[in-house]
Structures are given as structure tokens and as C-alpha cells.
Design an enzyme around this catalytic site. Sequence first.
Site, PDB file in Angstrom:
ATOM      1  N   LYS B  45      31.960  58.839  27.322  1.00 39.87           N
ATOM      2  CA  LYS B  45      33.134  59.181  28.121  1.00 39.87           C
ATOM      3  C   LYS B  45      32.753  59.230  29.603  1.00 39.87           C
ATOM      4  O   LYS B  45      31.669  59.698  29.941  1.00 39.87           O
ATOM      5  CB  LYS B  45      33.649  60.553  27.641  1.00 39.87           C
ATOM      6  CG  LYS B  45      34.770  61.160  28.464  1.00 39.87           C
ATOM      7  CD  LYS B  45      36.104  60.534  28.187  1.00 39.87           C
ATOM      8  CE  LYS B  45      37.200  61.151  29.074  1.00 39.87           C
ATOM      9  NZ  LYS B  45      38.402  60.314  29.132  1.00 39.87           N
ATOM     10  N   SER B  46      33.643  58.752  30.455  1.00 34.83           N
ATOM     11  CA  SER B  46      33.360  58.750  31.894  1.00 34.83           C
ATOM     12  C   SER B  46      33.042  60.147  32.401  1.00 34.83           C
ATOM     13  O   SER B  46      33.734  61.109  32.059  1.00 34.83           O
ATOM     14  CB  SER B  46      34.568  58.226  32.673  1.00 34.83           C
ATOM     15  OG  SER B  46      34.775  56.861  32.439  1.00 34.83           O
ATOM     16  N   ALA B  70      46.822  59.917  29.110  1.00 36.02           N
ATOM     17  CA  ALA B  70      46.398  60.452  30.403  1.00 36.02           C
ATOM     18  C   ALA B  70      45.548  61.670  30.079  1.00 36.02           C
ATOM     19  O   ALA B  70      45.956  62.809  30.286  1.00 36.02           O
ATOM     20  CB  ALA B  70      47.585  60.820  31.283  1.00 36.02           C
ATOM     21  N   LEU B  73      40.300  62.157  32.468  1.00 37.09           N
ATOM     22  CA  LEU B  73      38.866  62.169  32.712  1.00 37.09           C
ATOM     23  C   LEU B  73      38.239  63.548  32.471  1.00 37.09           C
ATOM     24  O   LEU B  73      37.393  64.000  33.249  1.00 37.09           O
ATOM     25  CB  LEU B  73      38.568  61.689  34.144  1.00 37.09           C
ATOM     26  CG  LEU B  73      38.914  60.227  34.425  1.00 37.09           C
ATOM     27  CD1 LEU B  73      38.779  59.930  35.910  1.00 37.09           C
ATOM     28  CD2 LEU B  73      38.038  59.267  33.631  1.00 37.09           C
ATOM     29  N   CYS B 132      40.431  53.830  36.444  1.00 37.29           N
ATOM     30  CA  CYS B 132      41.217  54.766  35.620  1.00 37.29           C
ATOM     31  C   CYS B 132      42.571  55.001  36.285  1.00 37.29           C
ATOM     32  O   CYS B 132      42.631  55.394  37.450  1.00 37.29           O
ATOM     33  CB  CYS B 132      40.503  56.094  35.451  1.00 37.29           C
ATOM     34  SG  CYS B 132      41.472  57.247  34.454  1.00 37.29           S
ATOM     35  N   ASN B 198      40.661  47.878  31.899  1.00 43.49           N
ATOM     36  CA  ASN B 198      41.073  49.255  31.660  1.00 43.49           C
ATOM     37  C   ASN B 198      42.527  49.259  31.162  1.00 43.49           C
ATOM     38  O   ASN B 198      43.125  48.199  30.989  1.00 43.49           O
ATOM     39  CB  ASN B 198      40.940  50.054  32.968  1.00 43.49           C
ATOM     40  CG  ASN B 198      40.573  51.520  32.697  1.00 43.49           C
ATOM     41  OD1 ASN B 198      41.149  52.148  31.808  1.00 43.49           O
ATOM     42  ND2 ASN B 198      39.642  52.044  33.460  1.00 43.49           N
ATOM     43  N   GLY B 251      43.318  46.143  23.311  1.00 49.34           N
ATOM     44  CA  GLY B 251      44.186  45.819  22.184  1.00 49.34           C
ATOM     45  C   GLY B 251      43.515  45.117  21.024  1.00 49.34           C
ATOM     46  O   GLY B 251      44.204  44.622  20.128  1.00 49.34           O
ATOM     47  N   GLY B 272      38.746  50.316  20.975  1.00 51.13           N
ATOM     48  CA  GLY B 272      39.071  51.710  21.247  1.00 51.13           C
ATOM     49  C   GLY B 272      40.255  52.192  20.450  1.00 51.13           C
ATOM     50  O   GLY B 272      40.122  52.729  19.348  1.00 51.13           O
ATOM     51  N   SER B 273      41.455  51.924  20.975  1.00 51.89           N
ATOM     52  CA  SER B 273      42.673  52.454  20.360  1.00 51.89           C
ATOM     53  C   SER B 273      42.850  52.023  18.911  1.00 51.89           C
ATOM     54  O   SER B 273      43.587  52.671  18.160  1.00 51.89           O
ATOM     55  CB  SER B 273      43.899  52.014  21.163  1.00 51.89           C
ATOM     56  OG  SER B 273      43.790  52.465  22.488  1.00 51.89           O
TER      57      SER B 273
END
Lengths: 261, 328
Positions: B45-46, B70, B73, B132, B198, B251, B272-273
Amino acid sequence: MMEPAYATRNSQLAIRNSQFSLPQRVRILDIQTDNYRTKTFVLDASLDAYPGQFVMAWLPRFDEKPFSLVNADPVTLMITAVGPFSRLMHAKQPGDFVWLRGPFGMGYGVEGAGKRLALVGGGYGVAPLHWLARTQLGVAASVTAVIGARTGEDILYAERFAGLSSVAAVVTTEDGSRGIHGRVTDALAPLLERGEIDAICACGPHGMLAALEKLGQAHGVETQLSWEAYMRCGIGICGACEFEGKVLCMDGPVLGTTWQA
Amino acid sequence: MSILQTPFLNHILPTPLVLASGIWGTTVSLLVRAASTGAGAVTAKSCGPVPRAGHVNPSCVAWEHGLINAIGLANPGADEEVGLLRQAQAELAPLGVPLIASIFAGTAAEFGDVARIVAEARPDYIEVNISCPNVSSEFGEPFAANPQSAAEVTGFVAEAVAPFAIPVIVKLAPNVPSIGRIARAVVEAGADALCAVNTMPGLLIDPESGQTILANRSGGLSGPALKPIALKAVYDARRACPEIPIIGTGGVSTGQDAIEMLMAGATAVGVGSAIYYRGGDTLSLIRDEMLAWMEAHNVPSPDEIRGLSHRETLYTSNPTGAPIPHAH
């Protein structure tokens, strides 16, 4: 037409659809006061869910928090006033609205009929267990409920369990003001020692669950434990609710373990 | 040796799949879980210069065609992150899966400071999150928005990590007029690789309350809706920078999606998602689907199809089992 040798994209992308993936506004039908800081909210909605799953409850422009389902039809939530969100919920009246998304996560997976179940709830952890007890009536060989809290005032849902005639309900308090003086493990240990329990389903503070895990392991009894965590995304991706390598909002909140005796 | 092994700068990734930043990257055990179930590299994670609690909930929801988030961060700050990265590095090394640290900051110079702190943990790569979409209210326009600011940040980071010889990956934004120009600018400023892209800024409204659903009001779109946007970003970045490794992210939910990303020119593929849609085994599912697709199409190696859509040679599936003609 010939099927391709590999699966098609649509069949691979079977969306794990929650019935409410975006928050849906629902009306509060009834609010019951359970104790000095806990209320039960009956909502005008029903979900296809099972005990141990949770929903995210949202108040727009305020906050969104995870709650275990007390019931899915009608959707029912137990909310203890411990912070700004739950206090705002306590100020609501029947007819007011709350927004829900869910159900999410994996609930209790009690496999197979004929088991002798111990349902153990600590504090407001008792929330999902009355529903679980009702689903196990006529399925489990026996259901014993152990409901514990610090004081008698903190005991929740004992009356609801008392309403289930075939469920043996035991109350424990740490100060001895109600039921057995001690913790849930003190009430459960003798049952385990006598070999009267096949599986433990529990929800409560992490310390209590860790103690139950040890007991289950020591007696070779299956444990189904619901670990509380702060869910952020609620859908398995952000990692905020990680616990021992599990993403609790997706892999849990109920983590089941079959222990060897 | 798996045919999916992917050379990426100074490493050979066991698979081309990269756990994208912001997904599961909060703890060592989840990074290890991703690495042991199909990821060829994992991104933490950032982290930024100081701890951030992140935004209030709702911070991530699923809508019809994707997710929007959202998270803001949320991170423990660079000093704390060093410990997590060190431990992750130690546990990932035996798996042969490189660790990508991800950083963000408020100013270009501060990016260099954060990179210098994070470099102490010796991550295999440092990804520079200049894109971001969820912190713009505090930090103004994302650095990824124009070639000058993107290059300036890259320069500070490249200089900071040069003594450690840690390659720098710059994560680009999709919502720019010319991603190719920005890609070229950051490469000239010292980026060793690119990650495209991103999330795409967006906003959802709950009609019953008239309010935005995300507490931060706007967020970043990911999931299936992002795929065509990401494919174009990768395609354009590949044209602009023919020799630079690119992690194509956006995606990708199935093995076929990952194949398409390679064809657009990606060296490796971010995931990711998809974990929302397909669960905890997503990475291994996508890996296995890639292998099945390649077998069904007689593709012996990802190299055969990487960048294929840039060539004027049609790819034809060859059911006879003979190797496909090289399209170079």
C-alpha cells in the site's frame, strides 16, 4: 456451435453479487431497547443471507459501519452505543431511514446435522447467535447457549434465548451479578470435558475467542469463531480487516477450524 | 519452469501478474498470501511522509460496472512502513516474488525524502504514485497531470534511490490528454518502468439522500469499467516508450483480460479489484486461465503475443497444433 477449449469470460466473471451492492435506503420499523446502551433495530427490508454475515450501515455524510445481522427477514441489527455513529443511530425513531449494503462475508458454516452445538456470545457478540440457534432447531442434536458479559446489566438477548424452549441457555457474568460467576469459558469447559459438545460457534471479543479456540483445540472440537474487525471496503480488497492472513470481510468474519482430538 | 516466467528489469517474475497497490498491501501476511497464490510481484500500500488515517466510510463500494474507492491513502507513514517492508521482503524472498514499495508525497522534493526512507528496507522496486485521484483536495492537481510535474517528481525519486540501485516505476494517471508524452517525460527523468494506469476519477450519488456515496465525495473507478481505458493507456505508453517495461493495470479480471493487456504492450499485468468479483483465489484463477488460453491457442510463451496489437499482422488461432507464425 463448438465450445471453446477455454472458459468464456462471462462464465469466469460470475459476479459475487450482494443484493445491495450500493447502499439502499431502508425505513426503521421498530426499535427495541435491550439494555442501558444497546438497541435492536428492525428494518423494512429482507436479504438473502445466513447467520454470521454482516451488512454495512450508512448515514449519509456521516459514516458507515459494519453490523452483524441479527436476522435477515426482516433485516434486524443490534447496535450498542459506543461511538458517534452508534449514538446517532440511537437517536433515530421508527420511520427514520438508514442505508444498507450487503450482505457480506462468510457466516457460520455448521456442516452436517446431528451435532451438539455450543453457541457462545460475549457482550454484544451475542447478536448473530439467536438467529443461528433458530436455524439449528431440528437440525442440531442439541443447542446450548452460553451468554456472558462483565455485569448482569450487560447481558443481552438472554430472554430471547429463554423463548426457545429446546435451547439450554446459561448466563455468566464476571462480577457474579447474574448467572454463573465467571467467564463463558468457565461454563463451557465442564461440558467439553464431559464430551457433550461437538462444535463451538462464538462471537465476542478477541480475547474470548482466543480462549475458545484453545479449548476447542484441546478437546478436538470444531470452532466457528466470528472475529470483530473494522471493515473499510467490506468487499475483500482494501486489507484493513486483515487478521492472521485472512481478510475478515471476505474470508470471515466467521473463521472455522476443525481440530483433531 | 513455468512458461509464464516474465523478465522484468533485474528480476524474473514467476508469473506476469502483479498485485496492484492499495489491494491487500496493508500487511505482510496478505502480501505473502498473494505471492503464494499466483502473483509474480506484489505492491505494498502507498505510504507517505506521515501517518494518514484515510477517509471516513463509505470509502469503497461496488457499482454496476466496477468499483469506486476513496480510501484516502490510509497508511502508517514511511518510517513505520520500513519495518513492514523489511519483514515482507524477508518472507517474499524465498518465494522468488519481488516486492514493490509504493510512495506518495505532497511536493516533488518530499517524494525524494520518502523514497530515501523507504529505500532503507531495500524493496526490489519503488513505485511512485503520482496519480492517486483521492488526495487532490489537499495536494492540488495530481503530479501525473502534466509532463513537467511528473518528470520533476521522478527526478527527485531517481536521485534519492540511485545509491541503493532500486529501479523506479512511475504510476501514471488515465485522465490526461496525452499519456504518451507523460510516459516519455518520466522515462527521460529516470523512470526504469511504468505502471499504467491508476484509477479513473468518478463520483456516485445516492438519489434518496441526494448525497455523494463516498465520504470523500469523489473517488477512483476500477474494475471492469476501467479495462478499455487501461488498454488504451498501455497501448499509448508502449508506442511512446517501446523499450520500457510496463505494468498494465486496470480492470483485469480474467486470464483473457490479462492476455489482452499483454497484447496492448504490457510487460506484466496488475490485478486488484478483480478480487472483489472472484474472491481470494483470483490471482491463481487468472494465472490458470492465461495458461489455458495459451494452450488452446498454441502460444508457447507470452513473448509471442506481447505487443501483438501494435503489429499489422493478424493473429490466427492454429488448431493443428503447429506453432503460430512469428508475428514480428
